[in-house]
Design a protein around this motif. Structure first.
Motif, short mmCIF file in Angstrom:
data_model
loop_
_atom_site.label_atom_id
_atom_site.label_comp_id
_atom_site.label_asym_id
_atom_site.label_seq_id
_atom_site.Cartn_x
_atom_site.Cartn_y
_atom_site.Cartn_z
N ARG A 185 0.84 -1.21 0.00
CA ARG A 185 0.00 0.00 0.00
C ARG A 185 0.86 1.25 0.00
NH1 ARG A 185 -3.07 -3.13 3.62
NH2 ARG A 185 -2.08 -2.11 5.41
N LEU A 186 1.88 1.29 0.85
CA LEU A 186 2.76 2.46 0.91
C LEU A 186 3.50 2.68 -0.41
CD1 LEU A 186 4.31 2.21 4.48
CD2 LEU A 186 2.97 4.11 3.59
N ALA A 187 3.95 1.60 -1.03
CA ALA A 187 4.69 1.72 -2.29
C ALA A 187 3.81 2.32 -3.38
CB ALA A 187 5.21 0.35 -2.71
N GLN A 188 2.55 1.95 -3.40
CA GLN A 188 1.67 2.49 -4.43
C GLN A 188 1.28 3.94 -4.14
OE1 GLN A 188 1.26 0.88 -7.28
NE2 GLN A 188 2.60 -0.64 -6.29
N ILE A 189 1.10 4.28 -2.87
CA ILE A 189 0.75 5.66 -2.51
C ILE A 189 1.92 6.61 -2.75
CG2 ILE A 189 0.17 7.18 -0.57
CD1 ILE A 189 -1.43 4.83 0.61
N CYS A 190 3.10 6.21 -2.30
CA CYS A 190 4.27 7.09 -2.39
C CYS A 190 5.04 6.92 -3.68
CB CYS A 190 5.20 6.82 -1.20
SG CYS A 190 4.46 7.12 0.40
N GLN A 191 4.77 5.84 -4.39
CA GLN A 191 5.49 5.53 -5.63
C GLN A 191 7.00 5.40 -5.42
OE1 GLN A 191 4.20 4.88 -9.04
NE2 GLN A 191 2.68 4.31 -7.48
N GLU A 192 7.35 4.82 -4.29
CA GLU A 192 8.76 4.55 -3.96
C GLU A 192 8.85 3.19 -3.27
OE1 GLU A 192 11.09 6.31 -5.11
OE2 GLU A 192 10.02 8.14 -5.66
N SER A 193 10.04 2.63 -3.22
CA SER A 193 10.22 1.32 -2.60
C SER A 193 9.99 1.40 -1.09
CB SER A 193 11.63 0.80 -2.89
OG SER A 193 12.60 1.60 -2.27
N THR A 194 9.38 0.36 -0.57
CA THR A 194 9.06 0.28 0.86
C THR A 194 9.48 -1.09 1.37
OG1 THR A 194 7.15 1.70 0.48
CG2 THR A 194 7.23 0.52 2.56
N SER A 195 10.08 -1.11 2.55
CA SER A 195 10.55 -2.38 3.12
C SER A 195 10.30 -2.43 4.61
CB SER A 195 12.05 -2.57 2.86
OG SER A 195 12.37 -2.50 1.49
N ALA A 196 10.20 -3.66 5.11
CA ALA A 196 10.19 -3.91 6.55
C ALA A 196 11.33 -4.88 6.84
CB ALA A 196 8.86 -4.50 6.98
N ALA A 197 11.96 -4.71 7.99
CA ALA A 197 13.14 -5.52 8.29
C ALA A 197 13.24 -5.81 9.77
CB ALA A 197 14.40 -4.81 7.81
N VAL A 198 14.02 -6.85 10.08
CA VAL A 198 14.33 -7.20 11.46
C VAL A 198 15.85 -7.24 11.61
CG1 VAL A 198 12.21 -8.52 11.81
CG2 VAL A 198 14.24 -9.68 10.91
N PHE A 199 16.28 -7.31 12.86
CA PHE A 199 17.71 -7.32 13.19
C PHE A 199 18.14 -8.76 13.46
CE2 PHE A 199 21.34 -6.85 16.08
CZ PHE A 199 22.09 -5.86 15.44
N GLU A 200 19.20 -9.20 12.77
CA GLU A 200 19.70 -10.55 12.98
C GLU A 200 21.21 -10.58 12.78
OE1 GLU A 200 18.47 -14.99 11.53
OE2 GLU A 200 19.19 -13.63 9.99
N HIS A 201 21.92 -11.06 13.79
CA HIS A 201 23.38 -11.24 13.71
C HIS A 201 24.09 -9.97 13.23
CE1 HIS A 201 22.49 -15.32 14.57
NE2 HIS A 201 22.08 -15.64 13.36
N GLY A 202 23.67 -8.83 13.76
CA GLY A 202 24.34 -7.58 13.44
C GLY A 202 23.97 -6.98 12.10
#
Length: 305
Positions: A146-163
């Motif tokens: 949804r965010l990518a289509q509204i903003c027309q830019e790449s969107t990501s979610a991430a977690v922290f693992e091993h630094g």
């Protein structure tokens, strides 16, 4: 020619393959004098020493670890490799590497094309198992889209693992070309907006431990590499509730990220929007895009149990 205790002759073929036959005891001693090395004993000693040094315990499976190491040896720069290439990449003898490759090929995770080996699409089943069993990534993927289509830019979610930062959801606008960055892609935590948000959730002691052990390189001329400055930046992110990284992880690219919190307020992931600097101004990134990220994070919080 060797003889057994019953004095029956036993002939060995004149072949270099003798050098990898795992023999021990008296025969190993006698064959060692003939130029044949008792490799299996040496490998077991090395494995035992490594397990002891890493405090892995007796339940650690070397065979499974080697198989996973072979899978992880393939990447965008080495999508196809010979047996020798893989053995060098995982730092294992060719015979050991061959067994791991043949097993993975039998299970469908590796394909062969002559002397070259490559990962098969079946490897995606491993990622699918994580994604389908992880409620967080299942919830975040539609939000990113949804965010990518509204903003027309790449969107990501991430977690922290091993630094490192590991992307667990990602979306691009409909007209964008994928550039090889997708789910499972890793970024250094110290120089990315996503990473600094995730680091800000940790205690000061954990941040100090991370910074003291991380390999901090200058990714671009804009990358902050002084430990004191990085610590101050991470603490600042904790105070203001978002992070903005301007061309630190990749030249010509900037992004803004916010924390994603569970219902109890603890940070479980980070959400970001990134763009080329010529497409989106810093003011818009820190204004409109940050506000959209923060609203999305508030909407998602009741769902992140």
């Amino acid at each position: 020619m060797f003889t057994t205790s019953h004095h029956k002759p036993l002939s060995w073929p004149q072949s270099s393959r003798l050098t990898s036959i795992p023999v021990c005891g008296e025969w190993g001693h006698r064959m060692g004098r003939a130029g044949v090395r008792c490799r299996m004993t040496k490998l077991r000693e090395q494995d035992a020493e490594r397990r002891k040094a890493a405090d892995l315990g007796p339940d650690f499976s070397e065979a499974l670890a080697r198989g996973l190491a072979v899978i992880n040896a393939f990447n965008e720069r080495a999508s196809q490799m010979t047996l020798s290439d893989v053995a060098r990449a995982v730092d294992l003898p060719k015979a050991t590497t061959r067994r791991a490759i043949m097993t993975l090929q039998h299970l469908g995770y590796i394909e062969a094309d002559g002397r070259l080996f490559r990962l098969s699409p079946s490897v995606l089943k491993l990622a699918a198992a994580y994604l389908s069993s992880n409620a967080i990534s299942t919830i975040l993927q539609p939000a990113c889209e949804r965010l990518a289509q509204i903003c027309q830019e790449s969107t990501s979610a991430a977690v922290f693992e091993h630094g490192e930062v590991v992307m667990i959801a990602r979306a691009l606008p409909a007209n964008a070309l994928p550039l090889g960055i997708g789910i499972g892609f890793r970024l250094p935590a110290y120089c990315s907006a996503l990473g600094r948000v995730l680091l800000s959730a940790r205690s000061d002691a954990d941040i100090d431990e991370y910074l003291s052990g991380a390999k901090i390189d200058r990714q671009t001329p804009h990358t902050i590499i002084a430990v004191s400055a990085l610590k101050a930046e991470i603490v600042h992110v904790r105070d203001v509730g978002y992070s903005y990284a301007n061309q630190e992880a990749e030249y010509g690219y900037h992004s803004v990220a916010v924390p994603l919190r569970k219902f109890d307020g603890s940070i479980v992931a980070a959400l970001h929007i990134g763009s080329r600097i010529e497409r989106v101004s810093a003011d818009r990134m820190l204004g409109e895009f940050r506000e959209r990220l923060e609203q999305t994070a508030r909407d998602l919080q009741p769902l992140l149990i």
